[in-house]
Motif scaffolding. Structure first.
Motif, mmCIF file in Angstrom:
data_model
loop_
_atom_site.group_PDB
_atom_site.id
_atom_site.type_symbol
_atom_site.label_atom_id
_atom_site.label_comp_id
_atom_site.label_asym_id
_atom_site.label_seq_id
_atom_site.Cartn_x
_atom_site.Cartn_y
_atom_site.Cartn_z
ATOM 1 N N THR A 99 10.178 -1.102 4.353
ATOM 2 C CA THR A 99 8.847 -1.618 4.086
ATOM 3 C C THR A 99 8.864 -2.338 2.760
ATOM 4 O OG1 THR A 99 8.242 0.378 2.956
ATOM 5 C CG2 THR A 99 7.763 0.269 5.289
ATOM 6 N N SER A 100 7.932 -3.225 2.646
ATOM 7 C CA SER A 100 7.961 -3.999 1.425
ATOM 8 C C SER A 100 6.956 -3.460 0.417
ATOM 9 C CB SER A 100 7.718 -5.453 1.748
ATOM 10 O OG SER A 100 7.026 -5.573 2.959
ATOM 11 N N ALA A 101 5.691 -3.606 0.714
ATOM 12 C CA ALA A 101 4.714 -3.197 -0.281
ATOM 13 C C ALA A 101 4.579 -1.674 -0.282
ATOM 14 C CB ALA A 101 3.379 -3.830 0.026
ATOM 15 N N ALA A 102 4.243 -1.171 -1.416
ATOM 16 C CA ALA A 102 4.120 0.277 -1.527
ATOM 17 C C ALA A 102 2.832 0.749 -0.874
ATOM 18 C CB ALA A 102 4.132 0.667 -3.001
ATOM 19 N N SER A 124 1.667 1.341 2.244
ATOM 20 C CA SER A 124 0.981 0.504 3.217
ATOM 21 C C SER A 124 0.787 1.231 4.542
ATOM 22 C CB SER A 124 1.732 -0.804 3.401
ATOM 23 O OG SER A 124 3.086 -0.603 3.157
ATOM 24 N N ARG A 154 0.051 -8.082 7.415
ATOM 25 C CA ARG A 154 1.237 -7.734 8.200
ATOM 26 C C ARG A 154 1.046 -8.134 9.641
ATOM 27 N NH1 ARG A 154 4.792 -4.434 5.944
ATOM 28 N NH2 ARG A 154 4.221 -3.750 3.876
ATOM 29 N N THR A 185 8.578 -8.346 -3.037
ATOM 30 C CA THR A 185 8.418 -6.912 -2.767
ATOM 31 C C THR A 185 9.121 -6.114 -3.865
ATOM 32 O OG1 THR A 185 10.425 -6.852 -1.451
ATOM 33 C CG2 THR A 185 8.383 -7.313 -0.286
ATOM 34 N N PRO A 186 8.698 -4.870 -4.074
ATOM 35 C CA PRO A 186 9.281 -4.082 -5.172
ATOM 36 C C PRO A 186 10.789 -3.865 -4.999
ATOM 37 C CG PRO A 186 7.306 -3.031 -4.310
ATOM 38 C CD PRO A 186 7.659 -4.124 -3.359
ATOM 39 N N ARG A 243 13.589 -1.478 -5.143
ATOM 40 C CA ARG A 243 13.814 -0.026 -5.140
ATOM 41 C C ARG A 243 15.304 0.205 -5.033
ATOM 42 N NH1 ARG A 243 8.879 0.174 -2.052
ATOM 43 N NH2 ARG A 243 7.297 1.077 -3.420
#
Lengths: 166, 780
Positions: free
Chosen positions: A36-39, A41, B144, B719-720, B722
């Protein structure tokens, strides 16, 4: 020295372990965050892309079985774009290169998978087997020896942690 | 004597007709001469005909298939859960030239109902297989893909791949572009209409028609100049292929001979097929639109097969004069011409009067003109061309009809273009720089696989001139520092992120005998600074001291491993970035860091197919481990600190959400170059700003390039980042002042990763907050 002496035997087990097509997908640490990209979600995000990845890997495996390695690799690459941090996808790529006898690339890809694999023992075992075989095929005996040691160590730990599985 | 007499007698006897005999023999000689001349002439003519024949066959067979390479962007892949907005999706459909309609009925059309998009995709052949046309329903929710359904099977889909956007082609020096069509792909109505309008007797004549030529001659005589060509389609083709535009008798002669020869060698279908691919039908900037296949896309944004009657009529009408009847510039003329063609088609019984009438009531239906796709992404196309040149000859690129699949992401590219232009203008205003002088370049790749998503080589993004992303080789300043710190972390000299580095006066004697005394940017000394903070704050002195300890050779070795190939000066000034690199080279260096020490070559091409979609060459993902993954992990954690609390802090404010980005600013002497290189979970970007004449910009890396980078990342949907620690790394609490380990959760302590067995021992007690050094560092 003992390890080196026992290498032929070990290689038999290694080759059998890494040769055949992977029948089932090794249990992957399904990390909610990997794909997943955004936290934060929501639950839908947790399975983001996983089905797409599985569909691609299935098709890739079918092509691989027919010896269509380049096309199989192209599909795995698409899966990697969706889940770049899924070590199993990297492992599949390594498997294709191994079958193509592109050992250097197979080893590198397996190493990449390993760097993402975390503590998952069985996946690590599969990957070290691939690495050992790649090095062996390339004539990198010393490297193969180190990989074999990893394999042996992992096998022992797997026996210890889950004897019922064996 | 008698003989003589006889002779004289003869003479006498012939005296009545000596003149006539002489005349006869002269006539004979003349005739013979004439015959010889005629024979010679015939010979020359025959030779000339043979020559023409040779030219025709060679050209006809060779040039018939001279096709420019087509270059495609990455295909869009959608799956449930993918971060993608409806707006981006609509833009993609727009770039693809999909038509918005009420009810989608043909491939390449779509509609929107509420939050759902219904579309029929175009079929497409990729390098890994075919994608058939599908009727799908896509719903977007909260940025999305919410759901994805195949409307034919009413089942959910795991994955949908659209056809890729065509972003350009490599065109011959003649600037001709075409989309090749086979006769069997051309709607029969188009062929019949073309013949009806241009050459009714096409299937009956042998290349020329005497009636047509006589008619033209008569018209020309009456007008006193050349007004009519009277050409058959064959003659027109010959003219287009081989001859100049001058209307002379000699050219006409050549044209006739060549037309006859062409008909002799090739059958009618070959000729009409060539004609349909050759005829000039429009102009797009420098690019000449040839053939009905391309014209159909150029004017109507759809393949030839899908043209409606009135669209066919318009294209046929354009043959007479593509610029005079240009439907975009002269819609009235074009409409008149089209309707004339429609009437003629009805008159010849190709369509019914009713159809013709209905068709002539419709508008032209010409798609809005898009900016010439060839000039749309010039810097990226330049990169593609250079990567292709390693494997292909220039002629192959312009004539073999190759299909080139690239990695360009139009959304990222367009976002970067917009933001770069906006930021540069804003910076010029804010720093009172002369208008229009500040230049910029940017490269964006996908963090995970080094695919190039966007390239900008000039602030005027459509300008295909000096490509700064590839060719501006400039001093990189502090961008190089991570290589110094990585060398330390990967060495066996016991360096950790907590190792204290001395920041105090440093004097170095150069090989030339001079004394070099590096300074910090703030011109102050900071005492002992832990390694990671020294990088975060980009202190110069501890970096040079560290580099001296490791040696230039070791640092250069690290840079080579990271993928830098250019010459690097082996002097201590290298540690502060006295090396010149281009933005794309910096990209490669940071890509290896983002890849966790695995080097993947930066690449802009995925695959090349030939014109029949057979894969010629793939450019697969390759990786090579070049540096210990644990050391790279520690370094990237330090690069995250650069953004969190170091010189790149403005990133956090601009983006406004936690991205955990890793990056590094770079500034060179007198503020000549402003750099930023950094990566998030999905995108890696390198930005350079500076002047072409190398004059000062008044910008640091943080006040210039960083702003561009952060705005692009924000808008492009970064995107973050991690990170997953590799095996053999563990985190412990460290007192950043002493570098010693503390018990968990001390106020002043920080959690830092260490390669196993390098963690400091022993555990010390928590220290109170009001420490002088701490205060100094954070300005508390």
């Amino acid at each position: 020295m003992t390890v080196i002496r026992s290498m032929p035997l070990l290689f038999v087990s290694l080759l059998f372990g890494a040769c055949g097509p992977v029948r089932e997908m090794p249990r992957v640490p399904v990390d909610d965050r990997t794909s997943t990209s955004a936290a934060g979600s929501g639950p839908a995000a947790a399975v983001t892309g996983r089905r797409a990845v599985l569909a691609l890997l299935r098709r890739a495996q079918a092509l691989q079985a027919q010896g269509k390695y380049a096309r199989a690799a192209a599909l795995v690459e698409r899966a990697l774009r969706i889940e770049p941090e899924n070590p199993v996808v990297w492992q599949r790529m390594a498997g294709i290169r191994l079958q193509q006898a592109r050992y250097r690339q197979a080893e590198s890809l397996a190493m990449r998978a390993l760097s993402l694999a975390g503590p998952e023992l069985r996946l690590r075992l599969t990957l070290w087997r691939m690495i050992a075989r790649s090095r062996y095929q390339r004539g990198d005996w010393r490297g193969a020896d180190r990989a074999v040691r990893e394999v042996v160590g992992l096998q022992r730990r797997i026996h210890q942690t889950a004897p019922a599985n064996r | 004597m008698p003989a003589r007499r006889a002779r004289s007698g003869n003479r006498r006897a012939g005296s009545r007709r000596p003149r006539s005999r002489r005349q006869a023999s002269r006539r004979r000689r003349l005739l013979r001469l004439l015959l010889i001349v005629l024979a010679l002439l015939m010979l020359v003519l025959a030779a000339y005909t043979l020559y023409l024949d040779f030219v025709i066959r060679k050209q006809f067979e060779g040039r018939r298939w001279a096709l420019p390479a087509r270059v495609y962007a990455r295909p869009l892949e959608l799956y449930p859960g993918k971060a993608f907005t409806a707006r981006r999706f609509e833009r993609e459909l727009q770039l693809l030239g999909y038509h918005r309609v009420d009810t989608p009925q043909e491939p390449g059309s779509w509609t929107q109902i509420g939050d759902a998009y219904l579309l029929i995709t175009r079929p497409f052949v990729f390098w890994d297989g075919k994608e058939p046309s599908r009727r799908v329903r896509v719903v977007f929710r909260n940025g999305r893909v919410g759901s994805l359904h195949d409307m034919d099977t009413s089942r959910g889909m795991d994955l949908l791949r659209l056809d890729p956007v065509l972003i350009g082609g490599f065109i011959t020096s003649r600037n001709e572009d075409r989309v090749l069509v086979r006769l069997n792909e051309v709607p029969p109505l188009l062929v019949r209409a073309l013949i009806a309008i241009e050459d009714r007797d096409f299937y009956r004549h042998h290349g020329i028609t005497l009636r047509g030529m006589a008619r033209a001659l008569w018209a020309n005589l009456r007008a006193g100049r050349t007004v009519q060509g009277g050409s058959t389609l064959t003659q027109q083709l010959v003219k287009n292929y081989f001859l100049s535009n001058r209307r002379t008798l000699w050219r006409k002669f050549n044209e006739v001979i060549m037309a006859l020869l062409l008909e002799l060698h090739y059958d009618k279908n070959d000729i009409i097929e060539s004609y349909m691919n050759e005829v000039y039908l429009g102009q797009d900037g420098r690019r000449a639109i040839h053939g009905f296949g391309l014209a159909s896309h150029f004017y109507f944004n759809r393949p030839l097969k899908r043209l409606r009657v009135e669209q066919i009529a318009l294209l046929v009408g354009l043959v007479k004069g593509a610029s005079y009847y240009d439907p975009r510039r002269h819609p009235q003329r074009a409409l008149k011409r089209r309707n004339l063609v429609l009437r003629e088609m009805a008159g010849r019984g190709l369509i019914t009067q009713g159809v013709a009438l209905a068709a002539s009531r419709r508008g032209l239906g010409v798609a809005p003109h898009r900016h010439s796709s060839l000039a749309r992404y010039p810097a990226f196309m330049d990169l593609v061309r250079r990567q292709l040149r390693r494997d292909y000859r220039e002629e192959d690129l312009t004539s073999e009809g190759l299909r080139i699949f690239t990695t360009l992401d139009p959304h990222v590219q367009e976002t970067a273009e917009r933001e770069l232009a906006l930021r540069i203008t804003a910076l010029e205003r804010a720093y009172r720089l002369p208008r229009g002088k500040l230049q910029g370049a940017m490269v964006i790749t996908r963090t995970s696989n080094a695919e190039v998503l966007a390239v900008i080589g000039d602030r005027r993004v459509r300008y295909a001139g000096f490509n700064r992303a590839l060719d501006a080789v400039r001093q990189v300043g502090s961008l190089i520092k991570p290589a110094v710190y990585l060398t330390a972390l990967a060495s066996d000299k016991g360096f950790t992120l907590a190792t204290p580095l001395r920041d105090s006066r440093l004097r170095i004697r150069t090989p030339q005998g001079d004394i070099w005394e590096p300074q910090n940017y703030d011109r102050r000394y900071h005492g002992d600074v832990p390694l990671y903070l020294s990088l975060a704050h980009s202190y110069n002195i501890p970096t040079v001291r560290l580099g001296m300890q490791l040696g230039t050779a070791a640092v250069i070795d690290t840079l080579r491993r990271l993928g830098v190939r250019r010459y690097l000066p082996p002097y201590p000034s290298l540690f502060l970035g006295a090396a010149r690199l281009s933005p794309i080279e910096v990209t490669q260096m940071y890509q290896t860091l983002a890849g966790g020490g695995f080097r993947t070559p930066v690449r802009a091409i995925r695959a090349v197919l030939d014109k029949s979609s057979k894969p010629l060459r793939r450019y697969p993902l390759t990786v090579e481990q070049v540096i210990d993954a644990r050391a790279v992990y520690l370094l990237v954690r330090a690069l995250q600190e650069v953004v969190r609390q170091g010189t790149a802090r403005p990133v956090v404010t601009i983006i406004g959400r936690p991205l955990m980005a890793a990056g590094k600013t770079g500034t060179t002497d007198d503020l000549r170059d402003s750099w930023f290189a950094g990566f998030t979970g999905n995108y890696l970007g390198v930005v350079w700003l500076g002047m072409d004449d190398n004059s000062p910009t008044r910008l640091t890396g943080a006040t210039g390039a960083l702003r561009v980078w952060a705005h692009v990342m924000r808008e492009a949907g970064a995107t973050p980042l991690r990170l997953r620690p590799p095996q053999g790394v563990r985190e412990v609490w460290i007192d950043p002042v002493t570098g010693q380990r503390t018990s968990d959760g001390c106020d002043t302590a920080v959690r830092l990763p260490f390669v196993t067995d390098t963690e400091p021992e022993p555990v010390v007690q928590c220290r109170k907050r009001n420490n002088k050094w701490w205060k100094r560092l954070f300005g508390l």
